[in-house]
Design an enzyme around this catalytic site. Structure first.
Site, PDB file in Angstrom:
ATOM      1  N   SER A   1       0.833  -1.421   0.084  1.00 41.78           N
ATOM      2  CA  SER A   1      -0.146   0.113  -0.053  1.00 41.78           C
ATOM      3  C   SER A   1       0.897   1.311  -0.276  1.00 41.78           C
ATOM      4  CB  SER A   1      -0.952  -0.148   1.098  1.00 41.78           C
ATOM      5  OG  SER A   1      -0.200   0.036   2.338  1.00 41.78           O
TER       6      SER A   1
ATOM      7  N   HIS B   1      -6.072  -3.671  -1.529  1.00 36.50           N
ATOM      8  CA  HIS B   1      -5.572  -2.581  -2.420  1.00 36.50           C
ATOM      9  C   HIS B   1      -5.659  -3.190  -4.068  1.00 36.50           C
ATOM     10  CE1 HIS B   1      -4.531   0.486  -0.245  1.00 36.50           C
ATOM     11  NE2 HIS B   1      -4.210   0.168   0.805  1.00 36.50           N
TER      12      HIS B   1
ATOM     13  N   LYS C   1     -12.547  -0.209   0.643  1.00 35.84           N
ATOM     14  CA  LYS C   1     -11.728   0.701  -0.494  1.00 35.84           C
ATOM     15  C   LYS C   1     -12.632   0.773  -1.635  1.00 35.84           C
ATOM     16  CE  LYS C   1      -7.699   0.149   2.232  1.00 35.84           C
ATOM     17  NZ  LYS C   1      -6.973  -0.872   3.080  1.00 35.84           N
TER      18      LYS C   1
HETATM   19  C1  LIG Z   1      -6.717  -1.041   4.331  1.00 28.27           C
HETATM   20  C2  LIG Z   1      -6.142  -2.608   4.509  1.00 28.27           C
HETATM   21  C3  LIG Z   1      -6.337  -3.301   5.427  1.00 28.27           C
HETATM   22  C4  LIG Z   1      -7.465  -2.934   6.462  1.00 28.27           C
HETATM   23  O1  LIG Z   1      -8.806  -2.891   5.813  1.00 28.27           O
HETATM   24  P1  LIG Z   1     -10.119  -2.318   6.793  1.00 28.27           P
HETATM   25  O2  LIG Z   1     -11.172  -3.110   6.208  1.00 28.27           O
HETATM   26  O3  LIG Z   1     -10.079  -0.881   6.625  1.00 28.27           O
HETATM   27  O4  LIG Z   1      -9.893  -2.690   8.215  1.00 28.27           O
HETATM   28  C5  LIG Z   1      -5.816  -4.549   5.648  1.00 28.27           C
HETATM   29  N1  LIG Z   1      -5.065  -4.893   4.872  1.00 28.27           N
HETATM   30  C6  LIG Z   1      -4.493  -4.110   3.976  1.00 28.27           C
HETATM   31  C7  LIG Z   1      -3.271  -4.284   3.026  1.00 28.27           C
HETATM   32  C8  LIG Z   1      -4.761  -2.751   3.831  1.00 28.27           C
HETATM   33  O5  LIG Z   1      -4.776  -1.987   2.927  1.00 28.27           O
END
Ligand SMILES: *Cc1c(COP(=O)(O)O)cnc(C)c1O
Length: 411
Positions: free
Chosen positions: A198, A226, A257
Site C-alpha cells: 500500500s 488494494h 476501499k
Molecule cells: C486497508 C487495509 C486493511 C484494513 O482494511 P479495513 O477493512 O479498513 O480494516 C488491511 N490490509 C491492507 C493491505 C489494507 O490496505
C-alpha cells in the site's frame, strides 16, 4: 478538594507520561491531524477551514479507486436495503445476525474471487486479525513479507506458529525462509503477502510465490485490500493480474476501499477453511455482524463490476496519464501501473510542507513518513480514482509542479 482516581501519584505520572509522548510526536513533526470533510467522499470534497468556513478541494488520497463511495447506484442500494432489512442486527452472526443478504454476498464474493466460500468480518483488519490463530499451531510456520500490512503482522502475533520474514517481494529470500521452515521440521507452512503493497503500489509476484509454494508444499495467502475490484483485466485482483486466479489458498480483502468504501472485510478460500473460521475466528465470533445496508450495497457493487469494465478502464487511463505527467515534470515516482502513485520526498518535514502547500493550491494529499514508511523514505502517496476527470489530473500535476519547485524538490 474532591478525591478522584486521578489524584493518585501513579496515575498523575501516567497522564504526564502520555502528555510527554504527545509532545514528542509534535516536536518531531510527526503529529497527524485529521481534516474535517463536510460532505460525501468524492473526487472533490468540501473541507472545513481553520476559521470554520468551507472550501472545496481536489481529493487525491482516498481509496475510492472506482469512484463508488458515493455512486448513485450504490447509495440507492443502501437505501433500499435499509428499508427491506433494517438498520442493524444487534447480534453476532451465530446468534441472530445472519440474514439472507449476508449469505448472498458471501456467495457472490466467492464467485468473483474464484474460491469455494467466503466469511464476512466487520473489517479487513479483523479478517487478518482472526485468520492465523484458528488455522495454525505451534508445529506450523507463517512466512510473511516484511512490508505486509499492520493487521497481518498483528494477526500473526496472535498465533503460535513459528514466524519467518522475507525481504519485500524478494523471491530468493522467500525461498531461504521456506527452506529454513522445512529444516526446522514444521508441519504446515503458510506464505502470506499483500497483493499490492500500500505504500509503494508494487504488485506481489504471486506467480513466482505460487511456484515456490508448490515446490515446498506450502500454502499461499494474499491480502487483496488494494486490488479487489480493479487490479487484473476484469478486476478480480492480483491473482488475475499475475495469472494465478483460482490458485490462491486464502484471500483476505476489504469492502472499505474500492468496493464502495463503507466498511467490512472478508476471508475467502476452501470450504473447510471458511467453515473452521466460522467456528473459531475470534473477531467473527465476538463482534457484531456487518450492517445490512453495507451488505446490500456491496452486492450492488459486484453487479456493477461484473456488468461492465468501464470504471476499471477509466481508472487505468487516469493512472497511466498521471504517472507519465508526473515523471515528465521531474518527480521521482516508483514505476508501475497501480493507481497508488508514491511521489518520493524522502524527508518527513519536506513531505509535510509539500502536502500543506498543495492544500493551499486546492489539492488534498497526505505525507507519509516514519513509522508508516522507513526513515528517509517519506513520500506523498497519491491515489487515482475513476471519478477524477482529465482536467482534475492536469490541475493536480500543475499544482505539484509549482509546489515541488517552491520547496526545491524539482528543478
Ligand atoms: C486497508 C487495509 C486493511 C484494513 O482494511 P479495513 O477493512 O479498513 O480494516 C488491511 N490490509 C491492507 C493491505 C489494507 O490496505
Amino acid at each position: 478538594m474532591t478525591h478522584t482516581s486521578t489524584d493518585s501519584a501513579s496515575s498523575t505520572d501516567f497522564y504526564s507520561h502520555i502528555a510527554s509522548e504527545l509532545a514528542f510526536i509534535r516536536s518531531e513533526d510527526l503529529y497527524k491531524v485529521e481534516r474535517i470533510i463536510t460532505g460525501p467522499q468524492s473526487a472533490h470534497i468540501p473541507t472545513r477551514t481553520a476559521d470554520g468556513g468551507q472550501r472545496e478541494v481536489l481529493n487525491l488520497c482516498a481509496n475510492n479507486y472506482l469512484g463508488l463511495s458515493s455512486h448513485p447506484a450504490v447509495v440507492e442500494a443502501a437505501h433500499h436495503t435499509l428499508r427491506s432489512h433494517g438498520y442493524g442486527l444487534s447480534s453476532v452472526r451465530f446468534i441472530c445476525g445472519t440474514q439472507d443478504l449476508h449469505k448472498t454476498l458471501e456467495a457472490r464474493l466467492s464467485k468473483f474471487l474464484g474460491t469455494e466460500d467466503t466469511i464476512l468480518y466487520a473489517a479487513a483488519f479483523d479478517a487478518n486479525g482472526g485468520l492465523f490463530e484458528p488455522l495454525l499451531g505451534e508445529q506450523d510456520a507463517v512466512i510473511s513479507d516484511e512490508l505486509n500490512h499492520a493487521s497481518i503482522i498483528d494477526g500473526i502475533r496472535l498465533c503460535k506458529a513459528k514466524r519467518y520474514r522475507y525481504k519485500n517481494n524478494d523471491m530468493a529470500d522467500l525461498e531461504r525462509c521456506l527452506a529454513q521452515a522445512r529444516a526446522d521440521g514444521v508441519r504446515f507452512t503458510l506464505v502470506f503477502t499483500d497483493g499490492v503493497f500500500s505504500m509503494d503500489g508494487t504488485v506481489a509476484k504471486l506467480d513466482e510465490i505460487r511456484t515456490l509454494c508448490d515446490t515446498y508444499g506450502a500454502l499461499m495467502g494474499v491480502d487483496e485490500c488494494h486490488a479487489t475490484g480493479f487490479v487484473g483485466a476484469t478486476g478480480r485482483g492480483t491473482p488475475e493480474y499475475r495469472g494465478v486466479w483460482g490458485k490462491v489458498d486464502i484471500i483476505t480483502g476489504t469492502l472499505g476501499k474500492a468496493l464502495g468504501g463503507a466498511s467490512g472485510g472478508f476471508t475467502s478460500g476452501r470450504r473447510e477453511v471458511i467453515e473452521l473460521l466460522r467456528q473459531r475466528s475470534r473477531p467473527y465470533l465476538f463482534s457484531n455482524t456487518l450492517a445490512p445496508m453495507i451488505v446490500g450495497a456491496s452486492i450492488a457493487v459486484l453487479d456493477l463490476l461484473e456488468g461492465s469494465n468501464t470504471l476499471r478502464e477509466q481508472l487505468a487511463d487516469n493512472t497511466a496519464y498521471f504517472r507519465q505527467a508526473m515523471a515528465d515534470a521531474g518527480f521521482a515516482i516508483a514505476p508501475g501501473d497501480h493507481p497508488i502513485v508514491p511521489i518520493m520526498v524522502f524527508e518527513a518535514q519536506l513531505a509535510q510542507r509539500l502536502a500543506a502547500r498543495m492544500l493551499e493550491l486546492g489539492v488534498y494529499v497526505v505525507g507519509f513518513f516514519f513509522p508508516v514508511v522507513p526513515q528517509g523514505k517519506a513520500r506523498i502517496r497519491v491515489q487515482m480514482s475513476a471519478a477524477h476527470s482529465r482536467a482534475d489530473l492536469e490541475f493536480a500535476v500543475a499544482a505539484f509542479t509549482q509546489a515541488g519547485r517552491e520547496i526545491g524538490l524539482i528543478a
